[in-house]
Structures are given as C-alpha cells and as structure tokens.
Design a protein around this motif. Structure first.
Motif, PDB file in Angstrom:
ATOM      1  N   GLU A  74     -45.977  30.718  67.545  1.00 55.82           N
ATOM      2  CA  GLU A  74     -44.590  31.296  67.630  1.00 55.82           C
ATOM      3  C   GLU A  74     -43.497  30.375  67.960  1.00 55.82           C
ATOM      4  O   GLU A  74     -42.385  30.569  67.550  1.00 55.82           O
ATOM      5  N   ILE A  75     -43.792  29.205  68.763  1.00 56.27           N
ATOM      6  CA  ILE A  75     -42.806  28.610  69.366  1.00 56.27           C
ATOM      7  C   ILE A  75     -42.622  27.225  68.483  1.00 56.27           C
ATOM      8  O   ILE A  75     -41.215  26.609  68.033  1.00 56.27           O
ATOM      9  N   THR A  76     -43.441  26.989  67.421  1.00 55.94           N
ATOM     10  CA  THR A  76     -43.402  25.879  66.528  1.00 55.94           C
ATOM     11  C   THR A  76     -43.219  25.968  64.995  1.00 55.94           C
ATOM     12  O   THR A  76     -43.349  25.221  64.357  1.00 55.94           O
ATOM     13  N   THR A  77     -43.209  27.252  64.871  1.00 52.96           N
ATOM     14  CA  THR A  77     -42.933  27.371  63.330  1.00 52.96           C
ATOM     15  C   THR A  77     -41.564  28.483  62.991  1.00 52.96           C
ATOM     16  O   THR A  77     -41.590  28.667  61.864  1.00 52.96           O
ATOM     17  N   TYR A  78     -40.976  28.630  64.040  1.00 51.22           N
ATOM     18  CA  TYR A  78     -39.750  29.399  63.864  1.00 51.22           C
ATOM     19  C   TYR A  78     -38.601  28.627  64.438  1.00 51.22           C
ATOM     20  O   TYR A  78     -38.713  28.909  65.685  1.00 51.22           O
ATOM     21  N   ASN A  79     -38.084  27.921  63.853  1.00 50.89           N
ATOM     22  CA  ASN A  79     -36.947  26.839  64.777  1.00 50.89           C
ATOM     23  C   ASN A  79     -35.789  26.684  63.926  1.00 50.89           C
ATOM     24  O   ASN A  79     -35.652  26.892  62.828  1.00 50.89           O
ATOM     25  N   ASN A  80     -34.748  26.132  65.011  1.00 55.52           N
ATOM     26  CA  ASN A  80     -33.392  25.553  64.755  1.00 55.52           C
ATOM     27  C   ASN A  80     -33.454  24.288  64.752  1.00 55.52           C
ATOM     28  O   ASN A  80     -33.561  23.877  65.803  1.00 55.52           O
ATOM     29  N   PHE A  81     -33.415  23.511  63.662  1.00 55.75           N
ATOM     30  CA  PHE A  81     -33.301  22.042  63.595  1.00 55.75           C
ATOM     31  C   PHE A  81     -32.687  21.703  62.232  1.00 55.75           C
ATOM     32  O   PHE A  81     -33.398  21.515  61.357  1.00 55.75           O
ATOM     33  N   TYR A  82     -31.331  21.863  62.032  1.00 52.72           N
ATOM     34  CA  TYR A  82     -30.752  21.836  60.737  1.00 52.72           C
ATOM     35  C   TYR A  82     -30.714  20.471  60.310  1.00 52.72           C
ATOM     36  O   TYR A  82     -30.459  20.362  59.277  1.00 52.72           O
ATOM     37  N   GLU A  83     -31.263  19.389  60.963  1.00 50.82           N
ATOM     38  CA  GLU A  83     -31.583  18.122  60.189  1.00 50.82           C
ATOM     39  C   GLU A  83     -32.604  17.919  59.308  1.00 50.82           C
ATOM     40  O   GLU A  83     -32.540  17.348  58.392  1.00 50.82           O
ATOM     41  N   PHE A  84     -33.280  19.306  59.362  1.00 51.15           N
ATOM     42  CA  PHE A  84     -34.496  19.293  58.512  1.00 51.15           C
ATOM     43  C   PHE A  84     -34.463  20.566  57.728  1.00 51.15           C
ATOM     44  O   PHE A  84     -35.405  21.026  57.046  1.00 51.15           O
ATOM     45  N   GLY A  85     -33.260  21.290  57.441  1.00 52.03           N
ATOM     46  CA  GLY A  85     -33.338  22.530  56.805  1.00 52.03           C
ATOM     47  C   GLY A  85     -32.325  23.702  57.472  1.00 52.03           C
ATOM     48  O   GLY A  85     -32.720  23.761  58.618  1.00 52.03           O
ATOM     49  N   LEU A  86     -31.950  24.533  56.769  1.00 53.86           N
ATOM     50  CA  LEU A  86     -31.452  25.703  57.539  1.00 53.86           C
ATOM     51  C   LEU A  86     -32.180  27.035  57.733  1.00 53.86           C
ATOM     52  O   LEU A  86     -31.878  27.583  58.452  1.00 53.86           O
ATOM     53  N   ASP A  87     -33.383  26.897  56.819  1.00 58.60           N
ATOM     54  CA  ASP A  87     -34.265  27.929  57.015  1.00 58.60           C
ATOM     55  C   ASP A  87     -35.193  28.000  58.402  1.00 58.60           C
ATOM     56  O   ASP A  87     -35.385  26.685  58.789  1.00 58.60           O
ATOM     57  N   LYS A  88     -35.674  28.977  59.030  1.00 57.88           N
ATOM     58  CA  LYS A  88     -36.252  28.908  60.168  1.00 57.88           C
ATOM     59  C   LYS A  88     -37.722  28.215  59.908  1.00 57.88           C
ATOM     60  O   LYS A  88     -38.479  27.671  60.890  1.00 57.88           O
ATOM     61  N   SER A  89     -38.219  28.199  58.749  1.00 56.34           N
ATOM     62  CA  SER A  89     -39.559  27.514  58.442  1.00 56.34           C
ATOM     63  C   SER A  89     -39.476  25.718  58.005  1.00 56.34           C
ATOM     64  O   SER A  89     -40.379  25.255  57.942  1.00 56.34           O
ATOM     65  N   ASP A  90     -38.021  25.413  57.674  1.00 51.66           N
ATOM     66  CA  ASP A  90     -37.901  24.269  57.354  1.00 51.66           C
ATOM     67  C   ASP A  90     -38.345  23.071  58.285  1.00 51.66           C
ATOM     68  O   ASP A  90     -38.984  22.063  57.958  1.00 51.66           O
ATOM     69  N   PRO A  91     -37.915  23.278  59.445  1.00 52.48           N
ATOM     70  CA  PRO A  91     -38.274  22.151  60.622  1.00 52.48           C
ATOM     71  C   PRO A  91     -39.835  21.897  60.755  1.00 52.48           C
ATOM     72  O   PRO A  91     -40.353  20.727  60.457  1.00 52.48           O
ATOM     73  N   ALA A  92     -40.624  22.915  60.636  1.00 47.18           N
ATOM     74  CA  ALA A  92     -42.158  22.814  60.889  1.00 47.18           C
ATOM     75  C   ALA A  92     -42.416  22.131  59.343  1.00 47.18           C
ATOM     76  O   ALA A  92     -43.524  21.409  59.617  1.00 47.18           O
ATOM     77  N   ARG A  93     -41.957  22.540  58.356  1.00 48.88           N
ATOM     78  CA  ARG A  93     -42.272  21.876  56.980  1.00 48.88           C
ATOM     79  C   ARG A  93     -41.764  20.297  56.971  1.00 48.88           C
ATOM     80  O   ARG A  93     -42.470  19.651  56.289  1.00 48.88           O
ATOM     81  N   ASN A  94     -40.623  20.215  57.467  1.00 47.13           N
ATOM     82  CA  ASN A  94     -40.004  18.699  57.042  1.00 47.13           C
ATOM     83  C   ASN A  94     -39.917  17.754  58.262  1.00 47.13           C
ATOM     84  O   ASN A  94     -39.943  16.613  58.115  1.00 47.13           O
ATOM     85  N   ALA A  95     -39.967  18.451  59.541  1.00 51.57           N
ATOM     86  CA  ALA A  95     -39.822  17.296  60.485  1.00 51.57           C
ATOM     87  C   ALA A  95     -41.023  16.079  60.955  1.00 51.57           C
ATOM     88  O   ALA A  95     -40.643  15.104  61.438  1.00 51.57           O
ATOM     89  N   HIS A  96     -42.070  16.333  60.317  1.00 49.32           N
ATOM     90  CA  HIS A  96     -43.011  15.474  60.345  1.00 49.32           C
ATOM     91  C   HIS A  96     -42.405  14.065  59.742  1.00 49.32           C
ATOM     92  O   HIS A  96     -43.157  12.991  59.949  1.00 49.32           O
TER      93      HIS A  96
END
Ligand code: MTE
Length: 319
Positions: A74-96
C-alpha cells in the motif's frame, strides 16, 4: 522552538518534555517495556513484536503512533512522484530508472561547513529511529507509514547553522534521462520545498532512509527524503540533492505553481478547505472503497507537539 547546539542540554530537556507531554508512547516501546516487566513477573511476553528487529541499529521512538501501519504494498504502489509520471502507479513502474548509488547532497548557504556530502557522510553519527507517522496528502488520502530515519536537526547541527539563517530549502534530483515525467513541464523542475528553520529543527521532522525493514524504494524518494508529518505530503520532498540554509523564504514548488491553492506552510488543517475540495475528512488507503472517510485532525494529530510553532499566526492566511 529555539535553535540550539547539539551539546546544549536544554535541547534534550525540551525534547523530553515534549515526549512526556505528548503521551503518545510508542506501542512497541511500551510492549518492550511491558515485555521486560512481564519477564520479571514471569508473565508471557508479547513475542511477535519483541522478536521484530529494526534495520541498521534503528530504535523505536516515543513519537510513533500506535495506529496500525499500512502494508509495504500500500505504501509503495500508490505514490506521487511527478518526476516519474502523473499517475499514482507511474512511480512504482518508472522510478527504478533513477540511479541512487552514488548519491551526493550539496549542503550550502548559511552554514559553517558547506560542501558536497555523500550518503555515508550524511548518515555518519545519526541515530536511526523508526517513526510510525500519519501521512496526509493534500489530495485527501492518508496512510500510516513506518519510516526509518533520523532527525533533520541532527544533520543541521553537525553542518553548523549560522545565526542569520531563517529557512531551509530543499531540492530534488533532476536527471531527465532517468525521469520520464520531467519532459512535461507540469511544474518548474527541479521539485523544491522549504521549511522555516524552527520547523526543520523540530524533533518530529526527519530525513527518511527506509520503510519497515527496507531501504527506501525509489518511488518513495530514495535514498533520502524529508518527512514532516504535520504538513500535507507535498512538503515531504523526495530524493534530495541540495539543502540550503537561507535568510529569505525559499521557493516551494506547489506554492509557486498554484499559489491560490497551495501555501508555503501547508499545515494539515481540516478547517481550511482546498479551493476545490473539503479537507475535513480523508480516505485511509487500505480502508476499502465503501469505507467511511475519517475525520482529518488538526496538524494531522501532532498539535500538542507543533501548535506552539504557529502561536499568533492566522492559519487561514498562512495556509
Ligand atoms: N517530491 C518530489 N520530488 N516530487 C513529487 O512529485 N510529491 C509530493 C511528495 N514529495 C513529490 C514529492 C506529494 S504530493 C506527496 S503526497 C508525497 O511526496 C507522496 O509521498 P509517497 O509517495 O511516499 O506517499
């Protein structure tokens, strides 16, 4: 809150008073104490919690809430980190894609020992603690996060804050080749945030390096992010590469982007609505779609610890 040197005995006195006043004893610390007492009395120990060890010598903290933490998922798959996209799932997908080793933080401005510090330098001598904090996003969702981190005051005291400093400015990494989101100019990159010096020095304000027993995952702001639990989540800037002590109030990304909607202070306040939605309640992640929203607490429930920082201020104007 006054700024004091690490050797100043009044600092720990103030801290101790606050801890006692807060009455929010860490559940595990209490259980550990209860466990020790129980052992002496020949009673059963609360074994599962006693058995859990914290990473890298981290200690439990009296500042932790006794509420149940959200899950890793719950903590690591629903995030705000706009550098990796605007969708809540984008950071978990792209931040690696973000390289976090090596990592350096420039600490400059009104400090005695400016320089570029690597992560080991930053962590040197800092006592890691587990801080189980409520986390409230300005969008109206919340969760309970078991951070591992250290007090920002410890780092600032080591670097030496000069008497003229009044604010602390923070900046996130900007590396377009690793950050697909920064191609969109939704904000003026890099992401920047700031705190008043007394807010930065408050013992609740931490630099987080982990969650549960893991290092911070990239999508949550690895390897080093700010956590200010009484403020809306956007103040808790991720993946920090610069910390600057300033005399003037620093640029803060959301305040600069939409000044009518987001202020510099961004203290959680159920009485001051966002222009487009109420802030009176929140959806707790993990509660389920049809669960009732929970009431939002003033200062996110940390009023006893922080309200005096804002004594005499009009919190509707300084929102
Ligand atoms: N930091 C950076 N660099 N970029 C961001 O987009 N989003 C903020 C904050 N820090 C953000 C950021 C917002 S709006 C929130 S709610 C929290 O990070 C979310 O943190 P979390 O994903 O760990 O829950």
């Amino acid at each position: 809150m006054r700024r004091t040197k690490p050797t100043d005995p009044t600092w720990s006195d103030v801290l101790q008073q606050r801890r006692e006043a807060s009455g929010r004893m860490h559940r595990r610390a209490m259980l550990a104490g209860a466990g020790a007492m129980a052992a002496g009395l020949g009673l059963a120990r609360p074994a599962p919690l006693m058995a859990r060890s914290l990473p890298n010598g981290a200690r439990p903290s009296a500042f932790s809430t006794s509420e149940d933490p959200n899950s890793w998922e719950e903590i690591t798959t629903y995030n705000n980190f706009y550098e990796f996209g605007l969708d809540k799932s984008d950071p978990a997908r792209n931040a690696h894609r973000m390289t976090i080793d090596p990592w350096a933080v420039v600490i400059d401005g009104l400090v005695d020992r400016p320089g570029t510090y690597d992560l080991a330098d930053i962590l040197h001598g800092q006592q890691l603690e587990e801080r189980i904090y409520r986390f409230r996003c300005v969008e109206g969702w919340s969760r309970i996060v078991p951070w591992i981190g250290f007090e920002l005051a410890g780092l600032l005291n080591r670097i030496g804050v000069q008497p003229s400093a009044r604010y602390v400015a923070f900046e996130t990494l900007l590396r377009p080749e690793e950050m697909p989101g920064v191609n969109r100019r939704v904000i003026d990159w890099p992401y920047r945030e700031g705190l008043r010096l007394d807010e930065a020095m408050h013992p609740l304000t931490i630099m987080a390096t982990g969650i549960l027993d893991q290092d911070l995952p990239n999508q949550n702001g690895a390897p080093l992010r700010l956590v200010v639990p009484w403020k809306y989540g956007f103040k808790s800037i991720k993946s920090i590469v610069r910390i600057t002590l300033t005399e003037d109030q620093p640029h803060a990304t959301w305040e600069a982007t939409q000044p009518r909607e987001y202020g510099f202070y961004a203290n959680v306040n159920p009485d001051v609505d966002h222009p487009r939605w109420s802030q009176a309640t929140e959806r707790r992640i993990g509660d389920g779609l049809f669960a009732r929203r929970r009431p939002t607490l003033m200062f996110n429930g940390y009023g006893e610890e922080v309200a005096d920082l804002y004594a005499g201020m009009d919190l509707r104007r300084h929102f």
